[in-house]
Design an enzyme around this catalytic site. Structure first.
Site, mmCIF file in Angstrom:
data_model
loop_
_atom_site.group_PDB
_atom_site.id
_atom_site.type_symbol
_atom_site.label_atom_id
_atom_site.label_comp_id
_atom_site.label_asym_id
_atom_site.label_seq_id
_atom_site.Cartn_x
_atom_site.Cartn_y
_atom_site.Cartn_z
ATOM 1 N N ARG A 16 42.511 37.740 43.607
ATOM 2 C CA ARG A 16 41.097 38.332 44.098
ATOM 3 C C ARG A 16 40.082 37.126 44.254
ATOM 4 O O ARG A 16 40.459 35.848 44.022
ATOM 5 C CB ARG A 16 40.417 39.328 43.398
ATOM 6 C CG ARG A 16 40.102 38.820 41.844
ATOM 7 C CD ARG A 16 39.634 39.929 40.941
ATOM 8 N NE ARG A 16 39.002 39.190 39.722
ATOM 9 C CZ ARG A 16 38.392 39.917 38.765
ATOM 10 N NH1 ARG A 16 38.845 40.916 38.669
ATOM 11 N NH2 ARG A 16 37.472 39.370 37.791
ATOM 12 N N MET A 18 37.657 34.033 44.931
ATOM 13 C CA MET A 18 37.762 32.806 45.746
ATOM 14 C C MET A 18 39.383 32.306 45.787
ATOM 15 O O MET A 18 39.703 31.903 46.798
ATOM 16 C CB MET A 18 36.936 31.644 44.845
ATOM 17 C CG MET A 18 35.644 31.705 45.382
ATOM 18 S SD MET A 18 34.850 30.299 44.605
ATOM 19 C CE MET A 18 33.826 31.058 43.239
ATOM 20 N N ASP A 37 48.384 34.726 38.664
ATOM 21 C CA ASP A 37 47.046 35.293 38.032
ATOM 22 C C ASP A 37 47.697 36.111 37.060
ATOM 23 O O ASP A 37 48.920 36.554 36.932
ATOM 24 C CB ASP A 37 46.417 36.474 39.334
ATOM 25 C CG ASP A 37 44.854 36.475 38.851
ATOM 26 O OD1 ASP A 37 44.676 37.112 37.956
ATOM 27 O OD2 ASP A 37 44.120 35.943 39.671
ATOM 28 N N ASN A 87 41.950 27.071 39.840
ATOM 29 C CA ASN A 87 40.837 27.902 40.421
ATOM 30 C C ASN A 87 40.620 29.218 39.302
ATOM 31 O O ASN A 87 39.425 29.556 39.114
ATOM 32 C CB ASN A 87 41.051 28.628 41.652
ATOM 33 C CG ASN A 87 40.211 29.749 41.770
ATOM 34 O OD1 ASN A 87 38.872 29.616 42.441
ATOM 35 N ND2 ASN A 87 40.690 30.940 41.897
ATOM 36 N N TYR A 152 30.335 28.794 28.703
ATOM 37 C CA TYR A 152 30.894 28.513 30.222
ATOM 38 C C TYR A 152 30.711 27.075 30.441
ATOM 39 O O TYR A 152 31.519 26.344 31.068
ATOM 40 C CB TYR A 152 30.185 29.461 30.735
ATOM 41 C CG TYR A 152 30.575 29.618 32.388
ATOM 42 C CD1 TYR A 152 31.955 30.205 32.759
ATOM 43 C CD2 TYR A 152 29.835 28.747 33.490
ATOM 44 C CE1 TYR A 152 32.295 30.181 34.165
ATOM 45 C CE2 TYR A 152 30.399 28.825 34.667
ATOM 46 C CZ TYR A 152 31.539 29.545 34.964
ATOM 47 O OH TYR A 152 32.077 29.724 36.460
ATOM 48 N N LYS A 156 33.306 24.083 31.568
ATOM 49 C CA LYS A 156 32.927 23.666 32.988
ATOM 50 C C LYS A 156 32.602 22.221 32.900
ATOM 51 O O LYS A 156 33.213 21.372 34.008
ATOM 52 C CB LYS A 156 31.923 24.403 33.878
ATOM 53 C CG LYS A 156 32.562 25.828 34.302
ATOM 54 C CD LYS A 156 34.183 25.667 34.945
ATOM 55 C CE LYS A 156 34.267 27.251 35.311
ATOM 56 N NZ LYS A 156 35.628 27.345 36.107
ATOM 57 N N THR A 187 31.671 37.260 44.442
ATOM 58 C CA THR A 187 33.325 37.700 44.005
ATOM 59 C C THR A 187 33.043 38.627 42.798
ATOM 60 O O THR A 187 31.873 38.851 42.289
ATOM 61 C CB THR A 187 33.937 36.533 43.485
ATOM 62 O OG1 THR A 187 33.433 36.070 42.241
ATOM 63 C CG2 THR A 187 34.062 35.424 44.355
HETATM 64 N N1 LIG Z 1 31.747 33.561 41.478
HETATM 65 C C1 LIG Z 1 30.721 32.287 41.351
HETATM 66 O O1 LIG Z 1 29.664 32.602 41.344
HETATM 67 C C2 LIG Z 1 31.441 31.214 40.624
HETATM 68 C C3 LIG Z 1 30.472 29.873 40.664
HETATM 69 C C4 LIG Z 1 31.003 28.805 39.944
HETATM 70 C C5 LIG Z 1 32.187 28.771 39.624
HETATM 71 N N2 LIG Z 1 32.997 29.983 39.915
HETATM 72 C C6 LIG Z 1 34.286 29.644 39.439
HETATM 73 O O2 LIG Z 1 35.511 29.926 40.431
HETATM 74 C C7 LIG Z 1 36.543 30.400 40.135
HETATM 75 C C8 LIG Z 1 36.880 31.422 40.680
HETATM 76 O O3 LIG Z 1 36.161 32.643 40.448
HETATM 77 P P1 LIG Z 1 35.825 34.105 41.146
HETATM 78 O O4 LIG Z 1 34.418 34.057 41.566
HETATM 79 O O5 LIG Z 1 36.599 33.848 42.426
HETATM 80 O O6 LIG Z 1 36.010 35.048 40.164
HETATM 81 P P2 LIG Z 1 37.137 36.061 39.939
HETATM 82 O O7 LIG Z 1 36.841 36.924 38.785
HETATM 83 O O8 LIG Z 1 36.952 36.902 41.168
HETATM 84 O O9 LIG Z 1 38.462 35.504 40.011
HETATM 85 C C9 LIG Z 1 39.058 34.641 38.925
HETATM 86 C C10 LIG Z 1 40.538 35.067 38.891
HETATM 87 O O10 LIG Z 1 40.946 34.437 37.645
HETATM 88 C C11 LIG Z 1 41.894 35.131 36.923
HETATM 89 N N3 LIG Z 1 42.166 34.912 35.792
HETATM 90 C C12 LIG Z 1 41.207 35.080 34.459
HETATM 91 N N4 LIG Z 1 41.694 34.642 33.406
HETATM 92 C C13 LIG Z 1 43.119 34.024 33.961
HETATM 93 C C14 LIG Z 1 44.185 33.627 32.983
HETATM 94 N N5 LIG Z 1 43.686 33.199 31.662
HETATM 95 N N6 LIG Z 1 45.157 33.235 33.652
HETATM 96 C C15 LIG Z 1 45.221 33.704 34.909
HETATM 97 N N7 LIG Z 1 44.338 33.982 35.835
HETATM 98 C C16 LIG Z 1 43.240 34.149 35.122
HETATM 99 C C17 LIG Z 1 41.291 36.699 37.256
HETATM 100 O O11 LIG Z 1 42.275 37.516 36.803
HETATM 101 C C18 LIG Z 1 40.605 36.659 38.566
HETATM 102 O O12 LIG Z 1 41.607 36.938 39.621
HETATM 103 C C19 LIG Z 1 36.492 30.295 38.727
HETATM 104 O O13 LIG Z 1 36.888 29.326 37.860
HETATM 105 C C20 LIG Z 1 34.978 30.397 38.209
HETATM 106 O O14 LIG Z 1 34.602 30.150 36.760
HETATM 107 C C21 LIG Z 1 32.668 31.124 40.261
#
Ligand SMILES: NC(=O)c1ccc[n+]([C@@H]2O[C@H](COP(=O)([O-])OP(=O)(O)OC[C@H]3O[C@@H](n4cnc5c(N)ncnc54)[C@H](O)[C@@H]3O)[C@@H](O)[C@H]2O)c1
Length: 245
Positions: A16, A18, A37, A87, A152, A156, A187
């Site tokens: 799901r 990004m 995932d 990711n 976090y 990061k 997301t």
């Molecule tokens: N959404 C934001 O605003 C934002 C901002 C900065 C960074 N990020 C980073 O971007 C990346 C993607 O996040 P997103 O926003 O799409 O969030 P999201 O929660 O929609 O997607 C993250 C995905 O990672 C999977 N995941 C979590 N733990 C896991 C594990 N142990 N093993 C395998 N998969 C696992 C989840 O099931 C999920 O599908 C992440 O690293 C997040 O920290 C997000």
């Protein structure tokens, strides 16, 4: 234009958000992609939607043995792996005083140890592929302090640092390593109840005045994965609508 034609990619956390957007964009650009995932049903659904250039593999990124299985599955399905997008990640917001040691360690396992394991796991395959590109997803919280983000940010900032070291160590093998630092992206992660206050404040402080769509980050990730970024490595790429100073 097929900017990733013939390339084999692993994208973690692709069920799901990004990761799913990156997988769709990669296949549109000609790549074959293994989506991984912990969310099995969602992951299988996204891979099936994308079609026969995509496969889903169940994967907990914090477990080394899972990584070996994922790389083997990618090689078997499509060949040597030329692109890894680290990711997958978990959001976590909690003040320092309220954060337990167990919570802190879990965030570090999922967001930080995973990136170390992933980079190590693909090295042999990427070397056989003749080089490649690793994209590690950090955050604006991996470059600047944010309230409520001790765990976090620890994870990061570590991704930012590991990326710079790996870029120097792996350059001679033709492997580039970059980090991506999204601001606020629409997301499921930013819909966590405990994050709502932080999200509201961050949206208000974003000069472009909005939350971004995942595809706006995919554009950057595709560029970094492709040959168009051939002289770019060890760099931290911000996609945040002007949020950071
Ligand atoms: N959404 C934001 O605003 C934002 C901002 C900065 C960074 N990020 C980073 O971007 C990346 C993607 O996040 P997103 O926003 O799409 O969030 P999201 O929660 O929609 O997607 C993250 C995905 O990672 C999977 N995941 C979590 N733990 C896991 C594990 N142990 N093993 C395998 N998969 C696992 C989840 O099931 C999920 O599908 C992440 O690293 C997040 O920290 C997000």
């Amino acid at each position: 234009m097929n900017r990733l034609e013939g390339r084999v990619a692993i994208i973690t956390g692709a069920a799901r958000g990004m990761g799913a957007a990156h997988a769709r964009a990669f296949v549109r650009e000609g790549a074959r992609v293994v989506l991984t995932d912990v969310l099995e049903d969602e992951g299988r659904r996204v891979a099936a939607e994308i079609g026969d250039r995509a496969r889903f593999v169940t994967h907990d990124v914090s477990r080394a043995e899972d990584w070996d299985r994922v790389v083997a599955a990618a090689e078997q399905a499509f060949g040597d792996v030329g692109i890894l997008v680290n990711n997958a990640g978990m959001g976590f917001a909690s003040p320092l005083e309220a954060t337990t040691e167990a919570q802190f360690r879990r965030v570090v396992e999922v967001n930080q140890v995973s990136v170390f394991l992933g980079m190590k796991a693909v090295l042999a395959s990427m070397t056989r592929a003749g080089g490649g590109s690793i994209v590690n997803v950090s955050s604006v919280a991996g470059l600047a302090g944010s309230v409520g983000a001790t765990a976090y940010a620890a994870s990061k900032f570590a991704v930012t640092g590991m990326t710079k070291v790996a870029a120097k160590e792996l350059a001679s093998r033709g492997i580039r390593v970059n980090s991506v630092h999204p601001g606020l992206i629409d997301t499921p992660m930013i819909q966590l109840p405990e994050s709502l206050e932080i999200v509201r404040a961050a949206a208000a402080a974003t000069p472009l005045g909005r939350v971004a769509q995942p595809e706006e980050v995919s554009n950057l990730v595709v560029f970094l994965a492709s040959g168009e970024s051939s002289f770019i490595t060890g760099a931290a790429h911000v996609v945040d609508g002007g949020f950071l100073p």
